[in-house]
Scaffold this motif. Structure first.
Motif, PDB file in Angstrom:
ATOM      1  N   TYR A  32       0.829  -1.206   0.227  1.00  0.00           N
ATOM      2  CA  TYR A  32      -0.073  -0.054   0.107  1.00  0.00           C
ATOM      3  C   TYR A  32       1.016   1.085   0.059  1.00  0.00           C
ATOM      4  O   TYR A  32       1.841   1.219   0.799  1.00  0.00           O
ATOM      5  N   ALA A  33       0.753   2.209  -0.878  1.00  0.00           N
ATOM      6  CA  ALA A  33       1.242   3.439  -0.658  1.00  0.00           C
ATOM      7  C   ALA A  33       0.462   4.069   0.544  1.00  0.00           C
ATOM      8  O   ALA A  33      -0.653   4.019   0.584  1.00  0.00           O
ATOM      9  N   LEU A  34       1.562   4.931   1.135  1.00  0.00           N
ATOM     10  CA  LEU A  34       0.968   5.649   2.356  1.00  0.00           C
ATOM     11  C   LEU A  34       1.164   7.231   2.209  1.00  0.00           C
ATOM     12  O   LEU A  34       2.321   7.423   1.766  1.00  0.00           O
ATOM     13  N   GLY A  35       0.262   7.939   3.061  1.00  0.00           N
ATOM     14  CA  GLY A  35       0.611   9.284   3.034  1.00  0.00           C
ATOM     15  C   GLY A  35      -0.136  10.036   4.092  1.00  0.00           C
ATOM     16  O   GLY A  35      -1.046   9.301   4.817  1.00  0.00           O
ATOM     17  N   TRP A  36       0.459  11.124   4.604  1.00  0.00           N
ATOM     18  CA  TRP A  36       0.068  12.039   5.685  1.00  0.00           C
ATOM     19  C   TRP A  36      -0.552  13.410   4.832  1.00  0.00           C
ATOM     20  O   TRP A  36       0.479  13.832   4.041  1.00  0.00           O
ATOM     21  N   PHE A  37      -1.484  13.832   5.074  1.00  0.00           N
ATOM     22  CA  PHE A  37      -2.248  15.207   4.444  1.00  0.00           C
ATOM     23  C   PHE A  37      -2.698  15.767   5.545  1.00  0.00           C
ATOM     24  O   PHE A  37      -2.814  15.658   6.819  1.00  0.00           O
ATOM     25  N   TYR A  94      -4.550  16.769  10.327  1.00  0.00           N
ATOM     26  CA  TYR A  94      -3.695  15.645   9.735  1.00  0.00           C
ATOM     27  C   TYR A  94      -4.394  14.680   9.564  1.00  0.00           C
ATOM     28  O   TYR A  94      -5.363  13.862  10.438  1.00  0.00           O
ATOM     29  N   TYR A  95      -4.277  14.040   8.183  1.00  0.00           N
ATOM     30  CA  TYR A  95      -5.154  12.696   8.062  1.00  0.00           C
ATOM     31  C   TYR A  95      -3.783  11.825   7.290  1.00  0.00           C
ATOM     32  O   TYR A  95      -3.087  12.059   6.589  1.00  0.00           O
ATOM     33  N   CYS A  96      -3.950  10.567   7.581  1.00  0.00           N
ATOM     34  CA  CYS A  96      -3.292   9.623   7.110  1.00  0.00           C
ATOM     35  C   CYS A  96      -4.159   8.972   5.826  1.00  0.00           C
ATOM     36  O   CYS A  96      -5.213   8.884   6.179  1.00  0.00           O
ATOM     37  N   ALA A  97      -3.453   8.319   4.991  1.00  0.00           N
ATOM     38  CA  ALA A  97      -4.222   7.945   3.852  1.00  0.00           C
ATOM     39  C   ALA A  97      -3.510   6.680   3.397  1.00  0.00           C
ATOM     40  O   ALA A  97      -2.308   6.498   3.333  1.00  0.00           O
ATOM     41  N   ALA A  98      -4.088   5.843   2.752  1.00  0.00           N
ATOM     42  CA  ALA A  98      -3.374   4.672   1.765  1.00  0.00           C
ATOM     43  C   ALA A  98      -4.315   4.219   0.420  1.00  0.00           C
ATOM     44  O   ALA A  98      -5.370   4.655   0.269  1.00  0.00           O
ATOM     45  N   ARG A  99      -3.425   3.440  -0.225  1.00  0.00           N
ATOM     46  CA  ARG A  99      -4.105   3.165  -1.491  1.00  0.00           C
ATOM     47  C   ARG A  99      -3.249   1.838  -1.905  1.00  0.00           C
ATOM     48  O   ARG A  99      -2.119   1.711  -1.687  1.00  0.00           O
ATOM     49  N   PHE A 100      -3.977   0.866  -2.416  1.00  0.00           N
ATOM     50  CA  PHE A 100      -3.388  -0.265  -2.874  1.00  0.00           C
ATOM     51  C   PHE A 100      -2.403   0.270  -4.183  1.00  0.00           C
ATOM     52  O   PHE A 100      -3.106   0.645  -5.210  1.00  0.00           O
ATOM     53  N   ALA A 101      -1.107  -0.318  -4.242  1.00  0.00           N
ATOM     54  CA  ALA A 101      -0.474  -0.013  -5.386  1.00  0.00           C
ATOM     55  C   ALA A 101       0.244  -0.978  -6.013  1.00  0.00           C
ATOM     56  O   ALA A 101       0.871  -0.864  -6.968  1.00  0.00           O
ATOM     57  N   GLY A 102       0.281  -2.221  -5.463  1.00  0.00           N
ATOM     58  CA  GLY A 102       1.075  -3.301  -5.593  1.00  0.00           C
ATOM     59  C   GLY A 102       2.604  -2.952  -5.485  1.00  0.00           C
ATOM     60  O   GLY A 102       3.043  -1.732  -5.026  1.00  0.00           O
ATOM     61  N   PRO A 103       3.762  -3.804  -5.756  1.00  0.00           N
ATOM     62  CA  PRO A 103       4.917  -3.498  -5.352  1.00  0.00           C
ATOM     63  C   PRO A 103       5.470  -2.573  -6.322  1.00  0.00           C
ATOM     64  O   PRO A 103       5.837  -2.626  -7.574  1.00  0.00           O
ATOM     65  N   SER A 104       5.935  -1.323  -5.865  1.00  0.00           N
ATOM     66  CA  SER A 104       6.353  -0.211  -6.649  1.00  0.00           C
ATOM     67  C   SER A 104       7.248   0.737  -5.789  1.00  0.00           C
ATOM     68  O   SER A 104       6.880   0.541  -4.867  1.00  0.00           O
ATOM     69  N   ASP A 105       8.107   1.456  -6.661  1.00  0.00           N
ATOM     70  CA  ASP A 105       8.659   2.712  -5.857  1.00  0.00           C
ATOM     71  C   ASP A 105       8.387   3.782  -6.093  1.00  0.00           C
ATOM     72  O   ASP A 105       8.865   4.859  -5.837  1.00  0.00           O
ATOM     73  N   ASP A 106       7.211   3.911  -7.145  1.00  0.00           N
ATOM     74  CA  ASP A 106       6.422   5.173  -7.401  1.00  0.00           C
ATOM     75  C   ASP A 106       6.048   5.654  -6.083  1.00  0.00           C
ATOM     76  O   ASP A 106       5.387   5.071  -5.266  1.00  0.00           O
TER      77      ASP A 106
END
Length: 125
Positions: A32-37, A94-106
């Motif tokens: 999962y790609a992860l982020g903080w917003f 502040y919000y945490c967030a995620a999305r499924f991305a498969g194995p990637s370094d993007d």
């Protein structure tokens, strides 16, 4: 269905440090790609720090680069935002967030699917 629950936040003084946590349940993948917003008062939500799904690359908005660090603990299904040398302009929800991305370094802070409930951070003297 991925479910994210945040903890941390509060009233801080300039220069202090704070760590936000975000625990995930319902994971169906390790990638999962992860982020903080954050959404500052009167402004649109912006991506502050994001992490590629393979954990190899990070992105930071210019205003926090060198002060904030995004990380994750896969064993605990938890992601973190370490915030150092806080400034009044870091104030916001502040919000945490995620999305499924498969194995990637993007890495980017776009098109996130799952969101935490949000936690307020106020930096004021």
């Amino acid at each position: 269905q991925l479910h994210l629950v945040q903890s941390g936040g509060g009233l801080m003084q300039p220069g202090e440090s704070l760590i936000l946590s975000c625990s995930a349940s319902g994971l169906t993948s390790d990638y999962y790609a992860l982020g903080w917003f954050r959404q500052a008062p009167g402004k649109e939500r912006e991506g502050v720090a994001c992490l590629s799904s393979n954990g190899h690359r990070t992105y930071y908005v210019d205003s926090v680069r060198g002060r904030f660090t995004i990380s994750r603990d896969n064993a605990k299904n938890t992601m973190f935002l370490q915030m150092n040398r806080l400034k009044p302009e870091d104030t916001g929800i502040y919000y945490c967030a995620a999305r499924f991305a498969g194995p990637s370094d993007d890495v980017d802070c776009e098109d996130y699917t799952y969101w935490g409930q949000g936690t307020p951070v106020t930096v004021s003297s």
